[in-house]
Design an enzyme around this catalytic site. Structure first.
Site, PDB file in Angstrom:
ATOM      1  N   PHE A 151      37.777  33.993  39.182  1.00 23.37           N
ATOM      2  CA  PHE A 151      38.500  34.431  37.975  1.00 23.37           C
ATOM      3  C   PHE A 151      37.829  35.580  37.243  1.00 23.37           C
ATOM      4  O   PHE A 151      38.029  35.768  36.047  1.00 23.37           O
ATOM      5  CB  PHE A 151      38.705  33.252  37.015  1.00 23.37           C
ATOM      6  CG  PHE A 151      39.098  31.982  37.694  1.00 23.37           C
ATOM      7  CD1 PHE A 151      40.312  31.886  38.365  1.00 23.37           C
ATOM      8  CD2 PHE A 151      38.255  30.883  37.710  1.00 23.37           C
ATOM      9  CE1 PHE A 151      40.678  30.734  39.026  1.00 23.37           C
ATOM     10  CE2 PHE A 151      38.615  29.722  38.371  1.00 23.37           C
ATOM     11  CZ  PHE A 151      39.824  29.645  39.026  1.00 23.37           C
ATOM     12  N   ILE A 160      57.597  41.048  46.547  1.00 23.39           N
ATOM     13  CA  ILE A 160      56.810  39.823  46.670  1.00 23.39           C
ATOM     14  C   ILE A 160      56.493  39.606  48.152  1.00 23.39           C
ATOM     15  O   ILE A 160      57.392  39.359  48.964  1.00 23.39           O
ATOM     16  CB  ILE A 160      57.568  38.615  46.084  1.00 23.39           C
ATOM     17  CG1 ILE A 160      57.961  38.883  44.618  1.00 23.39           C
ATOM     18  CG2 ILE A 160      56.732  37.339  46.205  1.00 23.39           C
ATOM     19  CD1 ILE A 160      56.825  39.186  43.668  1.00 23.39           C
ATOM     20  N   ASN A 183      54.621  37.202  49.576  1.00 20.04           N
ATOM     21  CA  ASN A 183      54.726  35.794  49.960  1.00 20.04           C
ATOM     22  C   ASN A 183      55.124  34.979  48.737  1.00 20.04           C
ATOM     23  O   ASN A 183      54.307  34.725  47.856  1.00 20.04           O
ATOM     24  CB  ASN A 183      53.381  35.324  50.525  1.00 20.04           C
ATOM     25  CG  ASN A 183      53.403  33.870  50.964  1.00 20.04           C
ATOM     26  OD1 ASN A 183      54.173  33.055  50.447  1.00 20.04           O
ATOM     27  ND2 ASN A 183      52.562  33.538  51.921  1.00 20.04           N
ATOM     28  N   THR A 187      52.650  31.798  47.879  1.00 14.73           N
ATOM     29  CA  THR A 187      51.348  32.064  47.256  1.00 14.73           C
ATOM     30  C   THR A 187      51.536  32.819  45.935  1.00 14.73           C
ATOM     31  O   THR A 187      50.761  32.641  45.002  1.00 14.73           O
ATOM     32  CB  THR A 187      50.427  32.864  48.199  1.00 14.73           C
ATOM     33  OG1 THR A 187      51.119  34.030  48.662  1.00 14.73           O
ATOM     34  CG2 THR A 187      50.007  32.038  49.399  1.00 14.73           C
ATOM     35  N   GLY A 200      51.006  43.193  42.465  1.00 17.75           N
ATOM     36  CA  GLY A 200      49.864  42.320  42.175  1.00 17.75           C
ATOM     37  C   GLY A 200      50.219  41.292  41.129  1.00 17.75           C
ATOM     38  O   GLY A 200      50.888  41.591  40.138  1.00 17.75           O
ATOM     39  N   GLY A 219      47.929  38.376  40.233  1.00 12.78           N
ATOM     40  CA  GLY A 219      46.833  37.470  39.869  1.00 12.78           C
ATOM     41  C   GLY A 219      46.707  37.233  38.373  1.00 12.78           C
ATOM     42  O   GLY A 219      46.203  36.199  37.951  1.00 12.78           O
ATOM     43  N   GLU A 220      47.130  38.185  37.559  1.00  7.50           N
ATOM     44  CA  GLU A 220      46.838  38.059  36.132  1.00  7.50           C
ATOM     45  C   GLU A 220      48.094  38.025  35.253  1.00  7.50           C
ATOM     46  O   GLU A 220      48.052  37.494  34.156  1.00  7.50           O
ATOM     47  CB  GLU A 220      45.910  39.209  35.685  1.00  7.50           C
ATOM     48  CG  GLU A 220      45.097  39.634  36.843  1.00  7.50           C
ATOM     49  CD  GLU A 220      43.722  40.246  36.611  1.00  7.50           C
ATOM     50  OE1 GLU A 220      43.442  41.152  37.369  1.00  7.50           O
ATOM     51  OE2 GLU A 220      42.935  39.840  35.752  1.00  7.50           O
TER      52      GLU A 220
HETATM   53 MO1  MOS Z   1      39.833  39.282  37.770  1.00 12.11          MO
HETATM   54  S1  MOS Z   1      39.136  39.028  35.834  1.00 12.11           S
HETATM   55  O1  MOS Z   1      39.924  40.969  37.803  1.00 12.11           O
HETATM   56  O2  MOS Z   1      38.750  38.639  38.791  1.00 12.11           O
END
Ligand code: MOS
Length: 725
Positions: free
Chosen positions: A240, A607, A609, A612, A680, A682-683
């Site tokens: 993270f 997208i 996948n 995930t 992307g 992830g955030e």
């Molecule tokens: Mo993330 S805070 O860019 O691992």
């Protein structure tokens, strides 16, 4: 045959190895002759070590050595920013055991190495240290006035005359927000296993988000040529952001392994997971001015976050406020305050998750004062163009996020009056917010190898921090060459592989994924050339390529490619967006808040996948619940130390806190952002979620709690800002 295509909801290819225990993490590598290091942490927050007595520790049978600043080898001083670390802030990086100075509480001050980890830990308690204490400051509230413009950073850009426009606006809100320190707390503890070879070269198994970043850092510190120090990190149990910078455990493990000429492992304890980077405590002020019909006339956003004495850690806290809405008068200001703490570090959606929280709560407040539906207010101020960067967006389907999210949630049935919905002893509230995260791309490379048997191996020195990198990269490769997924293997987490950036910033798919695609395309072109056909063969599938290789008796073909952001990309602004809708139930008597329902509608480009991808957004929403209601690292300012440094006292959402979460991916076509069209994820799932929950709490109760987390005591202490029906 598994569906290889981009867009297929493939289960994680590394899933089985993880649940069977076959996957080896940094502390799992058994090596003959392994010695174990335990870190001794400073008891004071600031001062000097006067005397350090290791006699009793060394007397314990099985203890090999105790490393301190007095006996640690003299090493190369830290390099200037960027030279040896990919993501170091401006300043002078901390190096353990360099001198007698103590810069923060729980700083590593000694490493005890013994035959077993239990012995090392026991002996660590026998290291006797006498300190000279100096006064320390760890409280941001008392040091706001001493904040300064961060070194080495360009200030966020303002426009128009915001102060005046705000004073003259028909409707105004002004609010302050405090956010506490949060610690990352991945399940896997930070650890490194360092194995010296016969010839003195080193193999380092580390928990990190960037093997090459750790390699460069160690090579510079310990004067190794890169070919003699290899860093491996094939599996990471969550990070993270905490693994973006090389941490002190790996530095100490290398130091000990070299000196003792033995393999050494250093594992931090859960308490020691609170002794390096964290999301910084933050003060914010947001002032919004609007016309009576809800057009934003002024946006003012100021923030101060804390940093260490030795580095100016910065986040893009206020920047989103100049970007998210159409507004001609924007004033942004960001400062940092130096405290006697370790340097903060990026934690999932750094900057935006904090700044958008304040902006989106203020938007809810002004919507209430205007008597306009919060969603309608956002529609009225929709930004068609990036006014901050003065560029068009490459793509922006935020409007579709609002519409689809609202429909799914049932937002149209919302009674605007706070306190208007209840179920027995429970007040019910609905809130919404916007999320935004920049879609970045970094230079990256990858290598692809195809055998005449039809097996494709692709590699890059990236990481899989639990995000699904192994899976999506294999999918991209299989898709590009039209091969069955079973025949494709993607490998990562080895510093000797083709160059890749740290895995962070939600840029891995766009950066490494583009390189994987380019390497596979290059491989195809090489094989097609072997076939000596001049006509277009850009669509030749894997079968056809393998036939060519067999016919020409080629056993193995390989190609490596590097990809950089395109020039065209630079002429546009690139962001992922989201609209989050949340429902909370608040207990009348106890002030406890339950998040019963969240719909997050995300526009993140293509997208790769959906399975995930959905997991990433679900994880982000859960973080948002934690940020809104649970997470808080508590400092005892007399000691300058985090006190709730364990998972009993540091609260994160558990299964019982996570109820009905729904993720929608909105269709978003983008052929500019990168060759894959993926932004992307992830955030983006985290950004805005805490605001949607806080706004739902206001709608449930009429009580506006701006300081996070919204704990029952804070909620009950607040009088309703309006009289609840
Ligand atoms: Mo993330 S805070 O860019 O691992």
């Amino acid at each position: 045959m598994m569906e290889p295509r981009i867009g297929a909801p493939i289960s994680r290819v590394d899933g089985a190895s993880k649940v069977t225990g076959e996957a080896r993490y940094a502390a799992d590598h058994g090596v003959p002759g392994l010695a174990h290091g335990h870190v001794v942490s400073s008891e004071i927050a600031k001062g000097k070590i006067l005397r350090i007595d290791t006699t009793a520790a060394l007397a314990r049978p099985g203890v090999l050595w105790v490393f301190t600043h007095e006996n640690a080898p003299r090493l190369v001083p830290p390099a200037p920013r960027g030279e040896s670390e990919e993501v170091a802030p401006e300043g002078s990086a901390f190096r353990p055991l360099r001198n007698a100075r103590v810069l923060y509480s729980s700083q590593p001050v000694a490493l005890v190495v013994a035959e077993t980890s239990e012995l090392a830990r026991d002996a660590a308690s026998l290291v006797d240290i006498e300190y000279v204490r100096q006064d320390h400051a760890t409280d941001l509230r008392r040091n706001l006035k001493r904040a300064h413009k961060p070194r080495g950073e360009t200030a966020p850009s303002s426009r128009g005359r915001a102060d005046r426009a705000w004073r003259e606006a028909a409707v105004q809100v002004e609010a302050e927000f405090w956010m506490p320190v949060e610690h990352h707390n991945p399940m896997e503890l930070f650890a490194a296993t360092v194995v010296p070879d016969e010839d003195g070269s080193l193999t380092v198994y580390d928990k990190t988000q960037g093997v090459q970043n750790v390699q460069r850092y160690l090579c510079r510190a310990f004067k190794y040529p890169e070919h003699r120090l290899r860093v491996l990190s094939p599996f990471v149990g969550g990070a993270f952001g905490s693994g973006l910078r090389p941490q002190y455990h790996v530095y100490l493990a290398v130091l000990a392994a070299r000196a003792l000429k033995r393999p050494v492992r250093v594992t931090l304890t859960r308490q020691q997971m609170f002794t390096f980077g964290y999301r910084p405590a933050l003060w914010q002020r947001v002032a919004l001015g609007a016309s009576a019909d809800g057009r934003l006339e002024a946006i003012i956003h100021e923030a101060v976050s804390e940093t260490s004495r030795f580095e100016d850690y910065t986040e893009h806290v206020v920047d989103s406020s100049g970007l998210l809405y159409q507004c001609d008068n924007v004033k942004l200001d960001y400062k940092v305050a130096k405290l006697d703490l370790y340097t903060p570090m990026d934690m999932r959606a750094p900057g935006a998750s904090s700044g958008v929280y304040a902006l989106e709560c203020a938007m809810d407040e002004i919507a209430f004062h205007l008597g306009i539906d919060p969603l309608e207010l956002r529609m009225r101020n929709y930004a068609q163009r990036d006014q901050a960067g003065d560029k068009p967006f490459g793509s922006k389907e935020l409007r579709a996020c609002y519409e689809q999210g609202a429909r799914r949630f049932g937002w149209g049935r919302r009674d605007p009056r706070p306190g208007s919905m209840r179920d027995g002893h429970t007040q019910i509230g609905w809130g919404m917010a916007t999320g935004v995260w920049e879609a970045m791309q970094e230079p990256a490379s990858a290598k692809a190898i195809l055998t005449a048997e039809g097996n494709l191996r692709v590699s890059a020195a990236t990481a899989d921090i639990g995000t699904g990198t192994y899976t999506v990269m294999a999918q991209i490769a299989a898709d590009t060459l039209g091969l069955p997924l079973e025949n494709v293997t993607f490998t990562l987490g080895d510093s000797s592989m083709p160059d890749a950036p740290v895995e962070g910033g939600s840029f891995t798919v766009s950066s490494v994924g583009s390189a994987v695609r380019a390497a596979c395309e290059k491989l195809r072109r090489k094989i097609v050339r072997e076939a000596r056909r001049s006509r277009d063969a850009s669509r030749w599938s894997g079968d056809r390529l393998i036939k060519v290789m067999r016919r020409r008796r080629i056993a193995v073909m390989e190609a490596q490619a590097s990809v950089e952001p395109s020039g065209k990309r630079e002429r546009y602004s690139h962001y992922a967006h989201s609209a989050i809708f949340a429902e909370v139930h608040v207990d009348d008597d106890f002030g406890t808040v339950r998040v019963t329902r969240v719909v997050s509608a995300v526009a993140g480009g293509r997208i790769v996948n959906p399975k995930t991808a959905r997991s990433q957004i679900l994880g982000g929403i859960v973080w948002g619940i934690g940020m809104a209601l649970h997470e808080e690292s508590l400092l005892d300012h007399r000691l300058g130390r985090f006190m709730n440094h364990n998972l009993a006292d540091y609260h994160v959402p558990v299964n019982a806190d996570v109820q009905d979460l729904e993720v929608i991916f909105v269709e978003e076509q983008d052929d500019i952002v990168n060759p894959l069209g993926a932004k992307g994820l992830g955030e983006i799932g985290l950004v805005g979620t805490a605001a949607a929950i806080a706004n739902a709490v206001f709608h449930a109760t009429g009580r506006r709690v701006r300081d996070l987390p919204i704990t029952p005591d804070r909620l009950l202490a607040r009088a309703p800002v309006i009289s609840v029906a």
